[in-house]
Design a protein around this motif. Sequence first.
Motif, short mmCIF file in Angstrom:
data_model
loop_
_atom_site.label_atom_id
_atom_site.label_comp_id
_atom_site.label_asym_id
_atom_site.label_seq_id
_atom_site.Cartn_x
_atom_site.Cartn_y
_atom_site.Cartn_z
N GLU A 70 1.11 -1.19 0.00
CA GLU A 70 -0.02 -0.04 0.18
C GLU A 70 0.83 1.17 0.02
OE1 GLU A 70 -2.85 0.25 3.12
OE2 GLU A 70 -3.16 2.18 3.07
N ASP A 71 1.98 1.16 0.85
CA ASP A 71 2.71 2.25 0.81
C ASP A 71 3.65 2.82 -0.48
OD1 ASP A 71 4.32 4.34 2.22
OD2 ASP A 71 5.67 2.91 2.84
N TYR A 72 3.77 1.67 -1.02
CA TYR A 72 4.62 1.88 -2.09
C TYR A 72 3.76 2.15 -3.22
CZ TYR A 72 9.11 0.52 -0.60
OH TYR A 72 10.40 0.63 0.03
N ALA A 73 2.57 1.63 -3.35
CA ALA A 73 1.51 2.04 -4.42
C ALA A 73 1.08 3.55 -4.24
CB ALA A 73 0.36 1.17 -4.15
N LYS A 74 1.18 4.25 -2.82
CA LYS A 74 0.76 5.49 -2.82
C LYS A 74 1.78 6.29 -3.03
CE LYS A 74 -2.88 4.88 0.45
NZ LYS A 74 -3.37 4.66 1.75
N LYS A 75 3.13 6.09 -2.78
CA LYS A 75 4.34 6.81 -3.32
C LYS A 75 4.48 6.73 -4.82
CE LYS A 75 7.54 5.05 0.15
NZ LYS A 75 8.52 4.25 0.17
N PHE A 76 4.10 5.74 -5.38
CA PHE A 76 4.17 5.44 -6.84
C PHE A 76 3.30 6.58 -7.46
CE2 PHE A 76 2.74 3.36 -10.83
CZ PHE A 76 3.81 3.54 -11.49
N ALA A 77 1.94 6.45 -6.82
CA ALA A 77 0.77 7.60 -7.53
C ALA A 77 1.23 8.83 -7.31
CB ALA A 77 -0.46 7.12 -6.73
N LYS A 78 1.72 9.07 -6.36
CA LYS A 78 1.97 10.57 -5.96
C LYS A 78 3.21 11.11 -6.72
CE LYS A 78 0.88 12.62 -1.99
NZ LYS A 78 -0.12 13.31 -2.73
N GLU A 79 4.07 10.10 -7.21
CA GLU A 79 5.08 10.50 -8.14
C GLU A 79 4.74 10.88 -9.59
OE1 GLU A 79 8.89 8.55 -7.70
OE2 GLU A 79 9.86 9.43 -9.26
N LEU A 80 3.64 9.89 -9.86
CA LEU A 80 3.18 10.12 -11.23
C LEU A 80 2.34 11.43 -11.15
CD1 LEU A 80 1.59 6.56 -12.01
CD2 LEU A 80 3.68 7.62 -12.97
N PHE A 84 4.44 14.20 -13.68
CA PHE A 84 3.95 14.03 -15.19
C PHE A 84 2.19 14.56 -15.05
CE2 PHE A 84 6.41 10.04 -14.76
CZ PHE A 84 7.41 10.49 -15.52
N SER A 85 1.96 15.15 -13.89
CA SER A 85 0.64 15.78 -13.63
C SER A 85 -0.54 14.75 -14.29
CB SER A 85 0.26 17.22 -14.40
OG SER A 85 1.51 18.14 -14.07
N LEU A 86 -0.25 13.47 -14.01
CA LEU A 86 -1.22 12.28 -14.12
C LEU A 86 -2.40 12.84 -13.33
CD1 LEU A 86 0.86 9.43 -15.37
CD2 LEU A 86 -0.88 10.51 -17.06
N ARG A 87 -3.83 12.34 -13.89
CA ARG A 87 -4.82 12.07 -12.81
C ARG A 87 -5.00 10.65 -12.07
NH1 ARG A 87 -6.01 14.92 -17.08
NH2 ARG A 87 -7.88 13.36 -17.51
N VAL A 88 -4.26 10.64 -10.96
CA VAL A 88 -4.34 9.11 -10.85
C VAL A 88 -5.13 8.70 -9.71
CG1 VAL A 88 -2.57 7.40 -9.79
CG2 VAL A 88 -1.56 9.33 -11.07
N MET A 89 -5.82 7.56 -9.81
CA MET A 89 -6.55 6.93 -8.88
C MET A 89 -5.77 5.89 -8.23
SD MET A 89 -10.23 5.25 -9.30
CE MET A 89 -10.90 3.91 -8.02
N CYS A 90 -5.58 5.66 -6.81
CA CYS A 90 -5.02 4.82 -6.15
C CYS A 90 -5.83 3.96 -5.31
CB CYS A 90 -3.65 5.36 -5.42
SG CYS A 90 -2.50 4.21 -4.63
N ALA A 91 -5.95 2.75 -5.50
CA ALA A 91 -7.08 2.07 -4.59
C ALA A 91 -6.60 0.49 -4.14
CB ALA A 91 -8.35 2.04 -5.61
N ASP A 92 -7.00 -0.07 -3.16
CA ASP A 92 -7.01 -1.21 -2.64
C ASP A 92 -7.75 -1.94 -3.43
OD1 ASP A 92 -6.83 -3.46 -1.08
OD2 ASP A 92 -7.06 -2.24 0.95
N VAL A 93 -7.39 -3.27 -3.95
CA VAL A 93 -8.09 -4.09 -4.70
C VAL A 93 -9.32 -4.34 -4.15
CG1 VAL A 93 -6.37 -5.09 -6.25
CG2 VAL A 93 -6.68 -6.10 -4.09
#
Length: 687
Positions: A70-80, A84-93
Amino acid sequence: LGLDTLDFAVLCGLALAVAAYTSREKLKSVLSPGSDSTRVKSMSRDIVETLRDNDKNYLVLYGSQTGTAEDYAKKFAKELVSKFSLRVMCADVEAYDLENLHNVPKDIVVSIFLSTYGEGDFPDAAVPFEDYLSGLNSGDLENVRYSIFGLGNSTYEFFNGAAKKANKLLSEGGAKLLGKCGEADDGAGTTDEDYMAWKEQFMDLLKSELALDEHEQKFEPNFEYSVLEATKNDNTVSLGEPTSQYLPSQKLTYSPEGKQTGPFDATHPYIAPIVRSKELFRCGERNCIHAEFDVSGSNLKYSTGDHLAVWPSNSDEKVEQFLNCFGLDPEVVFSLKPIDNTVKSPFPLPTTIGAAVRHYLEITGPISRQLFSSIMQFAPNDTLKEKLNELSKDKDQFAKEIHVKYLNLADALLYLSGGAKWDTVPWNFLVESVPHLQPRYYSISSSSLSEKQSISITAIVENMPNPTSEKAPHVTGVATNLLRNIQLAQNNESTSVLPVHYDLAGPRNLFSTFQLPVHVRRSTFRLPTNPATPVIMVGPGTGVAPFRGFIRDRTKFIEQQPSIALGKHLLFYGSRDERDFLYQEEWPEYSKKLGESFELVVAHSRLPNQPRSYVQDKLIEREDELFDLIANEGAFIYVCGDAKGMAQGVHAAFLKIVSRGKKCSEQDAAEILKVFKSSGKYQEDVW
Ligand code: FMN
């Protein structure tokens, strides 16, 4: 098909089949029918609709057991977002219905972060995701482009088993993998660097795949941050309550005996009184605590071999250091409002900055290079900005200056700035970027048969002198030092000598006197159902915890059913010497009750003028007897403790025992042990 009745010959046969073609899934379904079906939960929310309604153009999914993925997914989403100003949705499966993943618009890439549990299994909450992937037909996902990063530990047989399986199923379903399937290895201690290496390659690829423009990182908050007029006395303001149900405004329900009523689980812990705690040993800087939690009246159930999750808080010293480093006022009451429906409040809100730092943020853990690269934009001056830039890009330099010195975030920043404050870093950035405090898991050392209402744990206090750094002269574990403070206070001993101290009363005295939030995590570490089946247990150090539970279980069983004959229960225990020999006064009592069916074999590794002896040496000394128990009497093997050195050494010893006993190659013996693991006859609880 009862596991206890599967004999060695059958398992060897299975092993040969496995050597020809390894299909763990097939074996699993033969050997433990229906084990997964109980975990399936229904889902309600539609992922495609959510993406569309919130105008997202990138999807990050995670499946996590204890928060790392979860922590890495959130970090990754934040960096995107920030690069890159992507509009990222980060979610638990688990939070969405993934049934129509194939309808995710073609231009949206899906990045998955998945950890592995049990023996190569998906995390509990990701089992419906596994079921969904398993039901895919070829071509179902041909519109989907994805990446996958696994969080695992190479000391386990099925290293990153879940990520590998998900990757296979996704590609069989026609989805297109971008880059490589990443594999982080906790066992080698390289999770963060594995992630950084994978991420750097993947982001380069993504840039060309999606024709992205990269810009300097800019923090894009997921929450609207506001400072409130309210004060700490307001009943709706959290002062660090583990969940909002514990706020005074929520009127929790209590039983007639005054106990909180559950259900209690990973989302809502029970505040359990520690009724007894004692020091099992003290040798120089090392000591070990035994703590007993009373769960009577709470409906909290456990089985021998389960884990207890303890929800810790940070120490006064570390909280103060963090607040000082960033120039924060602990009294400020704030709230966070998600900017859209795809993000959730990370902890009970509103709350105070002081409570968030003490109860909700992981302020003492190791730092990642990525945090340096994102904090850089707020550095107080250009020199520090450049220094952070250098360290975030150079893994060797980062390891030398930060990692090997065990510096936490505040230590590291203050070291770089020569003690000057970092009050240019906004609080809402910290809340969104510093990982959140996670429960700590301990193998339960009591027996649910013998003491249903009381759960004990056995913990070595992490308090390591750190000669590499003046800034952090002691490396202290969060939860174990909290337990140590409680144990001393409860036994009317002074805590003044300890390196760290805690607010033991907790928010609004919720933890007073000597209570902590806990929940139980089910494990698969279970004694064989047939008491006549022999059991070989290997548990040096605090690895002995679940085996104390096992033996107490058998002792109680024999008390209740004296006419039933027990199989041999052999426990291999190891400690440095007599001083750190855990529960030494208890074992003779168990021997008296269990007679010849119980035997404790002890290895001491640091006796003066004696050769070093480890549990694996003791296994080899008894190899003929062990082979006989395994091959002819269907013994179960259990290993608990250190994953790296011990569990591998013990595995190597069993390889020798099986290959010499069966007169086969070590390769064939390895296949046999693999089948043992798949079938639950060789179980590990290692960390
Ligand atoms: N890692 C593997 O690669 N294979 C396994 O079979 C495996 N089983 C585990 C079982 C237990 C009880 C524990 C505590 C860890 C296991 N791991 C295994 C390691 C975790 O996957 C690894 O620590 C990961 O970083 C945890 O991520 P999470 O916090 O997101 O769940």
